[in-house]
Design a protein around this motif. Structure first.
Motif, PDB file in Angstrom:
ATOM      1  N   TYR A 216     -50.346 -13.448  61.810  1.00 30.30           N
ATOM      2  CA  TYR A 216     -51.631 -12.909  62.254  1.00 30.30           C
ATOM      3  C   TYR A 216     -51.839 -13.199  63.739  1.00 30.30           C
ATOM      4  O   TYR A 216     -51.357 -14.203  64.264  1.00 30.30           O
ATOM      5  CB  TYR A 216     -52.780 -13.553  61.484  1.00 30.30           C
ATOM      6  N   GLY A 217     -52.612 -12.335  64.385  1.00 32.90           N
ATOM      7  CA  GLY A 217     -53.096 -12.656  65.711  1.00 32.90           C
ATOM      8  C   GLY A 217     -54.283 -13.599  65.609  1.00 32.90           C
ATOM      9  O   GLY A 217     -54.870 -13.775  64.539  1.00 32.90           O
ATOM     10  N   VAL A 218     -54.637 -14.215  66.710  1.00 31.99           N
ATOM     11  CA  VAL A 218     -55.835 -15.049  66.744  1.00 31.99           C
ATOM     12  C   VAL A 218     -57.051 -14.136  66.584  1.00 31.99           C
ATOM     13  O   VAL A 218     -57.162 -13.120  67.280  1.00 31.99           O
ATOM     14  CB  VAL A 218     -55.919 -15.831  68.070  1.00 31.99           C
ATOM     15  N   PRO A 219     -57.956 -14.443  65.678  1.00 34.57           N
ATOM     16  CA  PRO A 219     -59.157 -13.613  65.527  1.00 34.57           C
ATOM     17  C   PRO A 219     -59.869 -13.412  66.859  1.00 34.57           C
ATOM     18  O   PRO A 219     -59.999 -14.355  67.658  1.00 34.57           O
ATOM     19  CB  PRO A 219     -60.011 -14.414  64.539  1.00 34.57           C
ATOM     20  N   GLU A 220     -60.325 -12.185  67.093  1.00 35.80           N
ATOM     21  CA  GLU A 220     -60.929 -11.829  68.375  1.00 35.80           C
ATOM     22  C   GLU A 220     -62.109 -12.737  68.720  1.00 35.80           C
ATOM     23  O   GLU A 220     -62.307 -13.095  69.887  1.00 35.80           O
ATOM     24  CB  GLU A 220     -61.384 -10.363  68.345  1.00 35.80           C
ATOM     25  N   GLU A 221     -62.891 -13.110  67.707  1.00 38.27           N
ATOM     26  CA  GLU A 221     -64.063 -13.940  68.002  1.00 38.27           C
ATOM     27  C   GLU A 221     -63.653 -15.313  68.527  1.00 38.27           C
ATOM     28  O   GLU A 221     -64.347 -15.916  69.348  1.00 38.27           O
ATOM     29  CB  GLU A 221     -64.952 -14.090  66.761  1.00 38.27           C
ATOM     30  N   ILE A 222     -62.489 -15.821  68.084  1.00 36.37           N
ATOM     31  CA  ILE A 222     -61.996 -17.097  68.602  1.00 36.37           C
ATOM     32  C   ILE A 222     -61.572 -16.936  70.055  1.00 36.37           C
ATOM     33  O   ILE A 222     -61.927 -17.743  70.925  1.00 36.37           O
ATOM     34  CB  ILE A 222     -60.830 -17.619  67.741  1.00 36.37           C
TER      35      ILE A 222
ATOM     36  N   ALA B 132     -57.573 -25.153  72.368  1.00 37.99           N
ATOM     37  CA  ALA B 132     -58.801 -24.698  71.721  1.00 37.99           C
ATOM     38  C   ALA B 132     -58.471 -23.593  70.726  1.00 37.99           C
ATOM     39  O   ALA B 132     -58.997 -23.563  69.601  1.00 37.99           O
ATOM     40  CB  ALA B 132     -59.799 -24.202  72.766  1.00 37.99           C
ATOM     41  N   ASN B 133     -57.583 -22.680  71.120  1.00 36.91           N
ATOM     42  CA  ASN B 133     -57.112 -21.652  70.193  1.00 36.91           C
ATOM     43  C   ASN B 133     -56.410 -22.280  68.994  1.00 36.91           C
ATOM     44  O   ASN B 133     -56.606 -21.857  67.846  1.00 36.91           O
ATOM     45  CB  ASN B 133     -56.157 -20.690  70.911  1.00 36.91           C
ATOM     46  N   GLN B 134     -55.595 -23.294  69.250  1.00 35.51           N
ATOM     47  CA  GLN B 134     -54.888 -23.965  68.161  1.00 35.51           C
ATOM     48  C   GLN B 134     -55.871 -24.595  67.180  1.00 35.51           C
ATOM     49  O   GLN B 134     -55.762 -24.415  65.960  1.00 35.51           O
ATOM     50  CB  GLN B 134     -53.948 -25.047  68.713  1.00 35.51           C
TER      51      GLN B 134
ATOM     52  N   ILE C  54     -50.815 -18.066  62.158  1.00 30.94           N
ATOM     53  CA  ILE C  54     -51.541 -17.461  63.276  1.00 30.94           C
ATOM     54  C   ILE C  54     -50.723 -17.659  64.547  1.00 30.94           C
ATOM     55  O   ILE C  54     -50.371 -18.785  64.905  1.00 30.94           O
ATOM     56  CB  ILE C  54     -52.947 -18.053  63.437  1.00 30.94           C
ATOM     57  N   ALA C  55     -50.411 -16.548  65.212  1.00 30.43           N
ATOM     58  CA  ALA C  55     -49.623 -16.578  66.454  1.00 30.43           C
ATOM     59  C   ALA C  55     -50.555 -16.890  67.628  1.00 30.43           C
ATOM     60  O   ALA C  55     -51.064 -15.986  68.295  1.00 30.43           O
ATOM     61  CB  ALA C  55     -48.914 -15.244  66.658  1.00 30.43           C
ATOM     62  N   VAL C  56     -50.795 -18.158  67.864  1.00 32.36           N
ATOM     63  CA  VAL C  56     -51.685 -18.578  68.947  1.00 32.36           C
ATOM     64  C   VAL C  56     -51.173 -18.078  70.293  1.00 32.36           C
ATOM     65  O   VAL C  56     -51.954 -17.731  71.183  1.00 32.36           O
ATOM     66  CB  VAL C  56     -51.841 -20.113  68.934  1.00 32.36           C
ATOM     67  N   ASN C  57     -49.850 -17.989  70.431  1.00 31.94           N
ATOM     68  CA  ASN C  57     -49.266 -17.501  71.685  1.00 31.94           C
ATOM     69  C   ASN C  57     -49.794 -16.127  72.072  1.00 31.94           C
ATOM     70  O   ASN C  57     -49.863 -15.791  73.249  1.00 31.94           O
ATOM     71  CB  ASN C  57     -47.747 -17.444  71.562  1.00 31.94           C
TER      72      ASN C  57
ATOM     73  N   LEU D 217     -58.648 -24.486  61.902  1.00 27.72           N
ATOM     74  CA  LEU D 217     -59.868 -24.432  61.099  1.00 27.72           C
ATOM     75  C   LEU D 217     -59.981 -23.111  60.343  1.00 27.72           C
ATOM     76  O   LEU D 217     -60.415 -23.081  59.184  1.00 27.72           O
ATOM     77  CB  LEU D 217     -61.089 -24.632  61.998  1.00 27.72           C
ATOM     78  N   HIS D 218     -59.561 -22.030  60.983  1.00 31.49           N
ATOM     79  CA  HIS D 218     -59.603 -20.709  60.343  1.00 31.49           C
ATOM     80  C   HIS D 218     -58.668 -20.660  59.137  1.00 31.49           C
ATOM     81  O   HIS D 218     -59.040 -20.152  58.072  1.00 31.49           O
ATOM     82  CB  HIS D 218     -59.213 -19.633  61.357  1.00 31.49           C
ATOM     83  N   VAL D 219     -57.463 -21.203  59.309  1.00 35.49           N
ATOM     84  CA  VAL D 219     -56.513 -21.237  58.191  1.00 35.49           C
ATOM     85  C   VAL D 219     -57.064 -22.086  57.053  1.00 35.49           C
ATOM     86  O   VAL D 219     -57.009 -21.702  55.870  1.00 35.49           O
ATOM     87  CB  VAL D 219     -55.148 -21.783  58.655  1.00 35.49           C
ATOM     88  N   ALA D 220     -57.607 -23.262  57.398  1.00 29.93           N
ATOM     89  CA  ALA D 220     -58.131 -24.153  56.367  1.00 29.93           C
ATOM     90  C   ALA D 220     -59.227 -23.483  55.543  1.00 29.93           C
ATOM     91  O   ALA D 220     -59.339 -23.710  54.335  1.00 29.93           O
ATOM     92  CB  ALA D 220     -58.659 -25.433  57.007  1.00 29.93           C
ATOM     93  N   LYS D 221     -60.021 -22.654  56.187  1.00 32.76           N
ATOM     94  CA  LYS D 221     -61.149 -22.011  55.508  1.00 32.76           C
ATOM     95  C   LYS D 221     -60.739 -20.741  54.769  1.00 32.76           C
ATOM     96  O   LYS D 221     -61.299 -20.428  53.711  1.00 32.76           O
ATOM     97  CB  LYS D 221     -62.231 -21.680  56.536  1.00 32.76           C
ATOM     98  N   ASN D 222     -59.747 -20.012  55.309  1.00 36.27           N
ATOM     99  CA  ASN D 222     -59.482 -18.656  54.821  1.00 36.27           C
ATOM    100  C   ASN D 222     -58.109 -18.441  54.207  1.00 36.27           C
ATOM    101  O   ASN D 222     -57.758 -17.305  53.872  1.00 36.27           O
ATOM    102  CB  ASN D 222     -59.659 -17.663  55.985  1.00 36.27           C
TER     103      ASN D 222
END
Length: 414
Positions: A378-384, A357-359, A168-171, A364-369
């Motif tokens: 990937y981009g950071v999910p919009e909801e995050i 917070a994004n990180q 996930i590209a947090v940047n 958590l998103h990676v761990a779950k999905n």
């Protein structure tokens, strides 16, 4: 130094106080931890390659509180806060970082973290991701990346079909680059320069190389302090944007003779070179705020003059450049490394709370999905992204309007 992990365990209490200062100003992170099942990362090892700062300690400890085993090395040999490293080690983190690592020690520390077989890698600049790919570390299920330079490296791996795991590209989150890159780097870069030099900015000619989000921040903050700012660019759209933002725009060769301070913000190599040194005036100051120390040709300076440290982190080079007739003095800050972290403390905790917070939520998103994710960036999910913005506003005590049902219907009517 073989077997070395941190500089001094006796600094742990000082690091604890710095950690508590930052944590109190990063309430978004606390809300994420308190609002989640405390063991969402149970059974996972997260390997961090980040600047070892008080803000980073808040992220690392948050991951630990969520159940992860955590390991940390530095994303820059000169940005380590030894007291933070000592504090984190005392708290049970595996830390391999000390200020002033050699290039070899820096690489060894990255390998030490990877030797712990992390499942998730969180990087700043891409060095750990690159090392993981070279070593073919097969424990990794996914990762995150903090900065522009690292995202570019990961995209190159993806294009070549060599990316081993989803990242996930947090940047690329709006709540990262609009604030961290622009306001955080803008302020902290000038903070580093002024701590190192004590220079008077009002009326000074500041040349900002690059007008991405970092360059925009540096240019705006310098102008806000009274500097006369010139922007140099290779991208015509960004150059046009800088011009319409009210900055002088020209080539670096044309700006070289009058610049008092040059700041590179490009993420590119070989930005300020010997032909620019040749045209600079006596006393010009050179600083870099890009992630890697490749933007200013420091090797040319070191090979053509013996540096003299005139202030901590300020080296003077008395050089004669080809075509010149007499020696002139050029001043290089922080050995050409990222000046806001080497000469100062990096971003304030308030803005780093957005990035981290994004990180944390991306980890958590990676761990779950991760099982449903492809080997791509990937981009950071919009909801995050939206949740981070809402949490930041809440922390500031700011309320905003909400759309009415009629407005929602109108917006979605097509």
């Amino acid at each position: 130094m073989p077997g070395k992990k941190i500089a001094d365990t006796n600094l742990a209490q000082k690091g604890r106080l710095s950690h508590e200062w930052a944590r109190a100003r990063m309430s978004i992170i606390e809300k994420i931890v308190v609002g989640k099942d405390s063991k969402l990362l149970e059974g996972l090892t997260v390997g961090f390659c980040l600047h070892v700062t008080k803000e980073t300690s808040v992220l690392v400890m948050a991951a630990k509180r969520l159940g992860a085993k955590v390991a940390l090395c530095s994303a820059n040999p000169l940005s380590v806060r030894d007291d933070i490293a000592a504090f984190l080690q005392q708290e049970g983190a595996s830390v391999f970082a000390w200020r002033g690592e050699t290039a070899q020690e820096y690489r060894d520390c990255i390998r030490q973290v990877l030797a712990l077989s992390p499942q998730i890698v969180t990087d700043d600049g891409g060095d750990m991701h690159a090392a993981a790919h070279r070593a073919k570390v097969n424990s990794i299920i996914g990762g995150t990346e903090e900065t522009t330079s690292g995202v570019k490296r990961l995209l190159a791996l993806e294009r070549s079909g060599r990316l081993m795991y989803p990242v996930i590209a947090v940047n690329n989150a709006r709540t990262k680059y609009l604030f961290d890159n622009r306001h955080g780097t803008g302020q902290s870069t000038l903070d580093g320069i002024m701590r190192a030099t004590g220079m008077f900015l009002p009326g000074a000619h500041v040349v900002v190389c690059g007008y991405g989000w970092v360059g925009k921040g540096v240019a705006a903050k310098a102008r806000g302090m009274g500097a006369v700012v010139t922007v140099t660019e290779v991208d015509p759209v960004r150059a046009l944007e800088a011009r319409m933002d009210g900055f002088e725009v020209t080539t670096l060769l044309d700006a070289a003779p009058y610049g008092d301070l040059f700041v590179t913000c490009t993420g590119q190599t070989g930005v300020i070179r010997k032909e620019h040194f040749a045209k600079m005036k006596d006393g010009a100051i050179l600083a870099n705020t890009g992630h890697f120390d490749v933007e200013i040709d420091a090797s040319f300076l070191y090979s053509n003059a013996r540096p003299e440290e005139v202030r901590p982190g300020v080296e003077r080079f008395d050089i004669i450049v080809a075509g010149g007739k007499k020696k002139k003095k050029l001043y290089l800050l922080s050995k050409g490394r990222v000046v806001n972290l080497v000469a100062a403390e990096g971003h304030p905790p308030e803005v780093m709370s957005l990035s981290f917070a994004n990180q944390l939520m991306s980890i958590l998103h990676v761990a779950k999905n991760y099982e449903k994710m492809e080997r791509k960036v990937y981009g950071v999910p919009e909801e995050i992204d939206l949740q981070v913005a809402k949490s930041a506003l809440d922390a500031m005590g700011v309320r905003i309007d909400e759309m009415t049902e009629e407005q929602k219907k109108y917006q979605n009517s097509g």
